[in-house]
Structure formats: structure tokens, C-alpha cells
Write a protein that holds these residues in place. Structure first.
Motif, short mmCIF file in Angstrom:
data_model
loop_
_atom_site.label_atom_id
_atom_site.label_comp_id
_atom_site.label_asym_id
_atom_site.label_seq_id
_atom_site.Cartn_x
_atom_site.Cartn_y
_atom_site.Cartn_z
N UNK A 1 -6.56 4.94 -0.57
CA UNK A 1 -7.16 3.35 -0.97
C UNK A 1 -6.13 2.96 -1.93
N UNK A 2 -5.88 3.88 -2.81
CA UNK A 2 -5.16 3.41 -4.03
C UNK A 2 -3.90 2.90 -3.70
N UNK A 3 -3.22 3.16 -2.70
CA UNK A 3 -1.82 2.97 -2.23
C UNK A 3 -1.86 1.77 -1.47
N UNK A 4 -2.85 0.94 -1.46
CA UNK A 4 -3.32 -0.40 -0.76
C UNK A 4 -2.68 -1.51 -1.94
N UNK A 5 -2.95 -1.18 -2.91
CA UNK A 5 -2.79 -2.21 -3.80
C UNK A 5 -1.91 -1.57 -5.24
N UNK A 6 -1.31 -2.51 -5.90
CA UNK A 6 -0.84 -1.92 -7.26
C UNK A 6 -1.74 -1.32 -8.14
N UNK A 7 -1.08 -0.72 -9.09
CA UNK A 7 -2.01 0.03 -10.30
C UNK A 7 -2.67 -1.06 -11.04
N UNK A 8 -2.09 -2.06 -11.27
CA UNK A 8 -2.71 -3.20 -12.04
C UNK A 8 -3.87 -3.83 -11.35
N UNK A 9 -3.98 -3.80 -10.13
CA UNK A 9 -5.03 -4.36 -9.27
C UNK A 9 -6.12 -3.11 -9.00
N UNK A 10 -6.17 -2.13 -9.53
CA UNK A 10 -7.24 -0.95 -9.02
C UNK A 10 -8.51 -1.52 -9.59
N UNK A 11 -8.96 -1.84 -10.82
CA UNK A 11 -9.94 -2.05 -11.19
C UNK A 11 -10.76 -3.38 -10.46
N UNK A 12 -9.96 -4.43 -10.03
CA UNK A 12 -10.36 -5.48 -9.31
C UNK A 12 -10.75 -5.23 -8.04
N UNK A 13 -9.94 -4.28 -7.51
CA UNK A 13 -9.92 -3.89 -6.12
C UNK A 13 -11.24 -3.18 -5.96
N UNK A 14 -11.44 -1.96 -6.96
CA UNK A 14 -12.70 -1.20 -6.71
C UNK A 14 -13.98 -2.43 -6.79
N UNK A 15 -13.89 -3.27 -7.88
CA UNK A 15 -15.05 -4.13 -7.96
C UNK A 15 -15.25 -4.70 -6.53
N UNK A 16 -14.13 -5.41 -5.98
CA UNK A 16 -14.19 -5.92 -4.65
C UNK A 16 -14.85 -5.05 -3.69
#
Length: 227
Positions: free
Chosen positions: A184-199
């Protein structure tokens, strides 16, 4: 389109439509300083109850607007002041018990860590499991609350990355994304992980989020490509 490209397109659509952390939604400008970290802890406590996330966010805003932004301020407020703030945010089902819990939690945090959650981070020495265990020593923070806090704080406590808990993985499954956190983490940048997790959590909690993403990615797939 390859499977990887399709997954990336889904992740982009999710971020475009629902890309906001719960901390940001509650008006918390998250930084590695005591006050915003404490505000995130309060939010995690409220979100972990069986109540709509939007209500928990509103209740957090009311507490902060009532100047209960630090452990000292939270502890010094009267029980009724905390109840009133929670009620103003429509957090009424648990307002009385939560008022007591927030007071006890603030007192514990001040006594154990001098009101500074960075000391908890130091004690855990970068170990996410140990952080979760220490967080759960705080009144009102169980496994769900600890997971919420760590999921949201990973953007500034980067040793946690990628922190994608069970609820985030549930959202990924609903969206047809891989359920292994590393994938999952590979789908977004490291800077987006917290936002991605919330989404992803929003996708787990609300089927309309999944429908929004499916509609957006479906429309993109149907759009004719220029030659």
C-alpha cells in the motif's frame, strides 16, 4: 492499464476526493511540539469511541475553542466545562464519562511525561509496538486510540512509516487495493502516507467514499485518450 497503474490511479483518486487527516479536519496544525501532539491525543481518544468521526472531530474543535489545548488547561477546566464543550460538539452519548477520562488523562500525562508526548517517543526508542503500549497506559486510550494517534502522527514521527492499521487496510480492501502495508505504501509518496491512511479509514467507514473513488476512476477510464 497495468494492475500497478490502476492501483496508483485509485490511490490518486482517493487522495483527490478524501485526502485530509483527521487532525487537519479538527484544525490541529500538527508539529513535533507538545501542544499539537496533545491535541492529537485528545482527538484520538474521542475518535476511538463508538460515535461518528465527524462528531468526534467537532467535539475536539469545541474543546480546543474552549482553551483546553494543553494538559494543564484540560486538567484545570472543571468537569462541567469539559461536558459543556463536548455537548456543544454533539458528543452527548459519552460526554460525562469522557469528561472524567480527559481530566484523568491530562493529569497522568503531566505526571508521567511532564505533559510532553515526545518523552513517550523517546522512551519507546523508535519502536511502534512500544509506543502503542505506552499510549495505552493513558486513561481513555485503548488499542483503537493508540492506532489512531500513531496513524496520524507518522508524518512527523517518521520512524513509524508506513503505519497502516487494520481499519486502513479494511478501506484498502474495499477499494480493491493490496492489503499488505508495504505494498500500500508504494502507491503514494512518503509525505502522503498519513493523509492516505486517513483516507483509507474513511473508505472503511463510509461506502460513499468508495463510490466517489469508483466514479472518478471509472470516468477517467472512459475518457478518450488523445493520439
Amino acid at each position: 492499464m497495468s494492475t500497478t497503474a490502476t492501483r496508483r490511479e485509485t490511490a490518486r483518486a482517493l487522495l483527490d476526493t478524501h485526502g485530509q487527516t483527521y487532525a487537519a479536519q479538527a484544525g490541529i496544525r500538527l508539529r513535533d511540539t507538545p501542544q499539537p501532539l496533545y491535541q492529537l491525543l485528545v482527538l484520538a481518544c474521542l475518535l476511538s469511541a463508538r460515535i461518528r468521526a465527524s462528531v468526534a472531530v467537532d467535539a475536539a474543535r469545541e474543546l480546543f475553542d474552549a482553551d483546553m489545548r494543553t494538559p494543564r488547561r484540560m486538567q484545570d477546566a472543571t468537569w462541567q466545562q469539559r461536558v459543556d464543550a463536548l455537548g456543544a460538539g454533539h458528543y452527548r452519548r459519552y460526554d460525562e464519562s469522557t469528561s472524567t477520562t480527559l481530566g484523568k488523562g491530562a493529569a497522568f500525562l503531566r505526571e508521567r511525561y511532564g505533559g510532553d508526548l515526545r518523552r513517550l517517543r523517546e522512551e519507546a526508542d523508535g519502536d511502534p509496538q512500544r509506543m502503542a503500549e505506552l499510549l495505552q497506559e493513558l486513561p481513555g486510550i485503548g488499542p483503537a486510540g493508540a492506532a489512531i494517534f500513531l496513524r496520524e502522527v507518522q508524518g512527523i514521527w517518521t520512524e513509524l512509516e508506513p503505519y497502516l492499521d487494520g481499519k486502513a487496510v479494511q478501506g484498502a480492501e474495499r477499494l480493491g487495493l493490496p492489503t499488505a502495508p508495504a505494498q500500500l505504501a508504494k502507491l503514494v509518496s512518503a509525505q502522503q502516507l498519513a493523509v492516505f491512511a486517513a483516507a483509507l479509514v474513511r473508505a472503511a467507514l463510509d461506502k460513499s467514499v468508495v463510490e466517489d473513488v469508483q466514479e472518478r476512476t471509472g470516468a477517467a477510464a472512459r475518457k478518450p485518450h488523445s493520439r
